[in-house]
Design an enzyme around this catalytic site. Structure first.
Site, short mmCIF file in Angstrom:
data_model
loop_
_atom_site.label_atom_id
_atom_site.label_comp_id
_atom_site.label_asym_id
_atom_site.label_seq_id
_atom_site.Cartn_x
_atom_site.Cartn_y
_atom_site.Cartn_z
NE ARG A 56 -4.18 -1.99 0.43
CZ ARG A 56 -5.17 -1.83 1.42
NH1 ARG A 56 -5.25 -0.82 2.28
NH2 ARG A 56 -5.86 -2.91 1.44
CG ASP A 155 -14.75 6.71 4.41
OD1 ASP A 155 -15.30 5.48 4.39
OD2 ASP A 155 -13.42 6.61 4.44
#
Length: 291
Positions: A56, A155
């Site tokens: 990532r 979010d």
């Protein structure tokens, strides 16, 4: 998961190295990533996620032209603006339209018997499928888009919020929706947008997207929230953080409010906060309004 890492090579006393990679990656680097993510987001990464962390973050390291993980982590420490990119890279977003459909059936039933419902909060909107499923359910209940219910979706991942606001998805998502819903709530892309669909503007206007880190002390929310969807979020926090967040969420809810949890989440350890009223569905435990 974004990316795939097949092999992690470890040698005693040496940095961990991903097979075929250009960056050294030590256990100390991984532990610092875990500590930093926990500090700024409350998310606790498992000790087995070292390969995921590499896959990532390596793109961000390349983009910034750092020479090593340690260089990047030093940069992260002295550059607050990088924290959002760090969070975006490490958070997982897995969702679909009408996932766990029993919750939406229960929401429709709740709307039918609870005209007092004015605000619904989706606490982890990801790329938008969940809040738009909520909006579809609300629009179907009232029979039109001009509804008296405010839908807030939030979010921690700013990239996901941008995607959710746009409401553009691959055409394959039509398999998750009935033909009637596709007809009422989607526009098919044409010409250069062929192969995609977009949520109709009337439905997009029903959802207000906000950036919220659940571990921050203040949430930009109305005083009362009648329905909360917080599904498959708590599993990323430790028990102490779960209870603290649940207590805070319940403080916004009236006694008759509904809290929808994820299929792998259970709050039997918090009977002082919530009581079960359905499959992974809860109401505030006390017989009075909170907050």
């Amino acid at each position: 998961m974004n990316g795939k890492v097949s092999d992690v090579i470890e040698q005693p006393g040496a940095p961990t190295r991903i097979r075929g990679s250009e960056f050294s990656y030590s256990p100390e680097d991984f532990n610092l990533v875990r500590q930093t993510l926990y500090r700024i987001s409350g998310i606790r990464l498992a000790e087995t996620k070292d390969a995921m962390v590499y896959s990532r973050l390596v793109r961000r390291i390349r983009a910034l032209r750092h020479k090593s993980f340690s260089d990047y982590l030093s940069y992260l420490k002295r550059t607050p603006a990088e924290q959002q990119h760090f969070i975006n890279a490490l958070t997982t977003n897995l969702t679909s339209f009408f996932r766990e459909p029993h919750h939406f059936s229960m929401l429709a039933n709740h709307l039918a018997v609870s005209p007092q419902v004015k605000t619904i909060w989706c606490a982890a909107s990801s790329s938008g499928e969940e809040p738009y499923s909520i909006a579809m359910t609300v629009a179907e209940h009232f029979g039109h888009f001009d509804v008296p219910v405010k839908i807030i979706a939030s979010d921690i991942d700013s990239n996901m919020l941008e995607k959710a606001r746009a409401g553009i998805y691959p055409e394959q998502i039509t398999r998750q929706l009935s033909p009637e819903r596709c007809k009422h709530f989607l526009h098919r892309g044409k010409k250069h947008q062929a192969g995609s669909v977009r949520i109709v503007p009337e439905l997009r206007k029903m959802v207000e997207f906000r950036h919220i880190n659940l571990t921050e002390p203040r949430w930009p929310l109305p005083r009362q929230i009648d329905v909360i969807f917080c599904r498959n979020v708590m599993i990323y926090f430790d028990k102490q953080t779960q209870l603290r967040l649940l207590e805070k969420m319940v403080s916004f809810m009236p006694a008759q409010g509904l809290y929808f949890a994820g299929h792998s989440e259970n709050f039997s350890m918090a009977p002082h906060l919530v009581r079960p009223v359905g499959n992974t569905t809860y109401q505030p435990a006390k017989g009075k309004s909170y907050g």
